[in-house]
Scaffold this active site. Sequence first.
Site, PDB file in Angstrom:
ATOM      1  N   HIS A 279      -6.768 -37.399 -30.036  1.00 45.71           N
ATOM      2  CA  HIS A 279      -7.667 -36.246 -30.022  1.00 45.71           C
ATOM      3  C   HIS A 279      -8.758 -36.393 -28.957  1.00 45.71           C
ATOM      4  CE1 HIS A 279      -5.510 -34.825 -33.431  1.00 45.71           C
ATOM      5  NE2 HIS A 279      -5.947 -35.764 -34.237  1.00 45.71           N
TER       6      HIS A 279
ATOM      7  N   LYS B  83       0.836  -1.209   0.000  1.00 48.11           N
ATOM      8  CA  LYS B  83       0.000   0.000   0.000  1.00 48.11           C
ATOM      9  C   LYS B  83       0.869   1.256   0.000  1.00 48.11           C
ATOM     10  CE  LYS B  83      -3.625   2.445   2.528  1.00 48.11           C
ATOM     11  NZ  LYS B  83      -4.663   2.379   3.583  1.00 48.11           N
TER      12      LYS B  83
END
Length: 529
Positions: A284, A140
Amino acid sequence: MNTLKKVKSALISVFHKDGLDEIIRTLHAQDVKIYSTGGTQAFIESLDVPCNRVEDVTGYPSILGGRVKTLHPKVFGGILARRENEGDVKQLDEYDIPEIDLVIVDLYPFEATVASGAPNQDIIEKIDIGGISLIRGAAKNYNDVIIVPSKDQYEPLLTLLKEKKGKSTLKDRRFFAGAAFSVSSHYDSAIFNYFNEDKPGNERISLKDGQVLRYGENPHQSATFYKFNNVKKGAALANANVLQGKALSYNNLLDADAAWKAASDAYHAVTHIENHVVVSVIKHLNPCGLAVTNDIMKSLELAWAGDPISAYGGIICFTQKVTGEIAEWFAKRFIEIVIAPEYTPEALEVFGKKKNLRVLETPIKEDKTGEKLIRSISGGVLVQDEDEGQDADFKVVTKLEFAGNKMDLAKFGITACKHLKSNAIALVTENADGSFWLTGAGMGQPNRLDSLRQLTIPRFNLKEGVDIADSVLISDAFFPFRDSIEAANEYGVKYIVEPGGSIRDEEVIEACNEFDMAMLFTGRRHFKH
């Protein structure tokens, strides 16, 4: 405002200390005042570098078994104070709070502890409180403070200290702050997911440390591979050890996962064969071969024979240690990937002759992992449970029963079929020696009749000496009309498995009875898109 700031003081509190020693020595050489506590303090002092105890700053010892060490205004005041704010600086002087210009933190390994299977209390103790607070506070106030939130940032910090003599620009500090919030958000997501098990509707997905792949499904698509770090070893293909071969591609990873899941699921589904071995062959995402016997070579040969044309360039997964003999079998056969729980040195030597072949080592998948499947659509994601576990709610709905080992064969067939893309139809066969194999597969068709007529039956008919009347036909979802039953009868099918649930179930059952077929309802659909 002066954006170039020199590090004069540092607070260090880390779990992982590998690579920290050079940073400590560099800070000391640059006359940086170092604060620390606990194990990190002991590590710093072991390097003969002076260290100021946090306890001497706060006036409080580490308490509650180490749960509270740095949580104090005299620590966070020195981190959060805005150096250009007169009021903040005045309060630092008033309360004798030292400025802290650099914060180095490495959090407790929460995800690794979860993945290790540790008990709940050990996991809870690995929820870092002080460290995460230090990270957020320093990030921060990046205008004035450098925050190093994990060991992954040790190297960038060391580079900055050496190349810039401990000075940083606002851009430098903002870079570290961005890394800090990445670490803190990911850490909190991991903790949330631990507490949010089996509570759908509120998910946290945090991805980091991605591996950039060569490309996606096609060369013009970019792709990245991410791991979920809290998954137990053996519960996910992502944890597999890659022993050799080219880098895995996007398509390789999908196919390897499909092969591993198909072989593992079949292993759990078949329990009547002693010392059984499963081999899957994937192309596949679809099984073109799947077999289970009590001999690894038999399983391999049967799985490959399921569809030898499609097996070319496929992915092979074994549920047992691969030997040199098995590796030699592939000498004149092209495959992309082989997966197994273990390999003999002889097998690795043989595979090593094929430099591009990927060799993966991983245990078989557990029957139930509780893993979620995540798929994206435009503007959102879909999350669902993995299709796991074995069907158990079997009901023979015809006059003809499932005789002999047909029920066991049906369980194997359900597993084979659930790994085919819908609409899926599978034919599985039992050999005279009791082995099971996938003898016909139809998948990815817009209707189940096409899967049956155009794919499953033609592939089955390529097999010599296999009787379709002794095989079992499985559908991943219910037959909506009797036309598929009529087609199956034309080819001589006698045993059919489907989940049931159609408004025309009675019509379908009536057709089976008419043709003297046995039909088994499982009560569980296995659609796969």
